[in-house]
Scaffold this motif. Structure first.
Motif, PDB file in Angstrom:
ATOM      1  N   ARG A  46      12.346 -10.475  -4.677  1.00  0.00           N
ATOM      2  CA  ARG A  46      12.931 -10.098  -5.966  1.00  0.00           C
ATOM      3  C   ARG A  46      12.407  -8.724  -6.389  1.00  0.00           C
ATOM      4  O   ARG A  46      11.205  -8.485  -6.376  1.00  0.00           O
ATOM      5  N   LYS A  47      13.311  -7.858  -6.785  1.00  0.00           N
ATOM      6  CA  LYS A  47      12.920  -6.517  -7.220  1.00  0.00           C
ATOM      7  C   LYS A  47      11.998  -6.600  -8.431  1.00  0.00           C
ATOM      8  O   LYS A  47      11.055  -5.830  -8.549  1.00  0.00           O
ATOM      9  N   ALA A  48      12.232  -7.567  -9.304  1.00  0.00           N
ATOM     10  CA  ALA A  48      11.408  -7.719 -10.505  1.00  0.00           C
ATOM     11  C   ALA A  48       9.951  -8.004 -10.151  1.00  0.00           C
ATOM     12  O   ALA A  48       9.057  -7.727 -10.950  1.00  0.00           O
ATOM     13  N   LEU A  49       9.696  -8.549  -8.956  1.00  0.00           N
ATOM     14  CA  LEU A  49       8.331  -8.888  -8.559  1.00  0.00           C
ATOM     15  C   LEU A  49       7.651  -7.787  -7.748  1.00  0.00           C
ATOM     16  O   LEU A  49       6.494  -7.943  -7.362  1.00  0.00           O
ATOM     17  N   SER A  50       8.346  -6.681  -7.477  1.00  0.00           N
ATOM     18  CA  SER A  50       7.793  -5.636  -6.617  1.00  0.00           C
ATOM     19  C   SER A  50       6.473  -5.084  -7.147  1.00  0.00           C
ATOM     20  O   SER A  50       5.499  -4.965  -6.420  1.00  0.00           O
ATOM     21  N   ARG A  51       6.420  -4.744  -8.418  1.00  0.00           N
ATOM     22  CA  ARG A  51       5.205  -4.165  -8.995  1.00  0.00           C
ATOM     23  C   ARG A  51       4.055  -5.176  -8.957  1.00  0.00           C
ATOM     24  O   ARG A  51       2.939  -4.858  -8.554  1.00  0.00           O
ATOM     25  N   GLU A  52       4.356  -6.419  -9.340  1.00  0.00           N
ATOM     26  CA  GLU A  52       3.323  -7.447  -9.357  1.00  0.00           C
ATOM     27  C   GLU A  52       2.807  -7.730  -7.944  1.00  0.00           C
ATOM     28  O   GLU A  52       1.609  -7.909  -7.739  1.00  0.00           O
ATOM     29  N   SER A  53       3.704  -7.746  -6.978  1.00  0.00           N
ATOM     30  CA  SER A  53       3.297  -7.980  -5.586  1.00  0.00           C
ATOM     31  C   SER A  53       2.377  -6.869  -5.102  1.00  0.00           C
ATOM     32  O   SER A  53       1.379  -7.127  -4.437  1.00  0.00           O
ATOM     33  N   PHE A  54       2.715  -5.648  -5.431  1.00  0.00           N
ATOM     34  CA  PHE A  54       1.883  -4.519  -5.033  1.00  0.00           C
ATOM     35  C   PHE A  54       0.498  -4.615  -5.682  1.00  0.00           C
ATOM     36  O   PHE A  54      -0.523  -4.430  -5.019  1.00  0.00           O
ATOM     37  N   LEU A  55       0.452  -4.922  -6.959  1.00  0.00           N
ATOM     38  CA  LEU A  55      -0.829  -5.001  -7.648  1.00  0.00           C
ATOM     39  C   LEU A  55      -1.683  -6.159  -7.136  1.00  0.00           C
ATOM     40  O   LEU A  55      -2.911  -6.061  -7.100  1.00  0.00           O
ATOM     41  N   ARG A  56      -1.065  -7.254  -6.699  1.00  0.00           N
ATOM     42  CA  ARG A  56      -1.813  -8.369  -6.115  1.00  0.00           C
ATOM     43  C   ARG A  56      -2.488  -7.951  -4.819  1.00  0.00           C
ATOM     44  O   ARG A  56      -3.572  -8.429  -4.490  1.00  0.00           O
ATOM     45  N   LEU A  57      -1.887  -7.046  -4.072  1.00  0.00           N
ATOM     46  CA  LEU A  57      -2.492  -6.561  -2.831  1.00  0.00           C
ATOM     47  C   LEU A  57      -3.823  -5.881  -3.118  1.00  0.00           C
ATOM     48  O   LEU A  57      -4.771  -6.005  -2.357  1.00  0.00           O
TER      49      LEU A  57
END
Length: 90
Positions: A46-57
């Motif tokens: 989901r595009k909406a989760l892109s930022r959150e996924s990156f920050l979780r890394l």
């Protein structure tokens, strides 16, 4: 292992589309990012989760990561080939 879904592609105008099962929880109009891989597989999220996924890394990096520095990072010069689309740098 996560549940698997089989989807079928279909023609929609001049595009090819995928009908995604309701069980995936994707809402109509929701934007997805799809990345094709060299082996023919694809990854989607989901595009909406892109930022959150990156920050979780960022939080997943171990505490001692790069404690010894970057090591040998010297790289030699590279002669980039000139192509019609990309002329050589001046």
């Amino acid at each position: 292992m996560a549940e698997q879904f089989t989807v079928r592609s279909f023609k929609s105008g001049n595009s090819v589309a995928l009908r995604l099962p309701k069980g995936l929880g994707i809402e109509a109009g929701e934007e997805l990012i799809v990345v094709p891989h060299a082996d023919g597989s694809m990854t989607a999220w989901r595009k909406a989760l892109s930022r959150e996924s990156f920050l979780r890394l960022f939080g997943s990096v171990s505490e001692g990561f790069m404690a010894q520095g970057r090591g040998d990072t010297d790289q030699g010069d590279y002669d980039w080939p000139e192509t019609p689309d990309h002329p050589a740098a001046a």
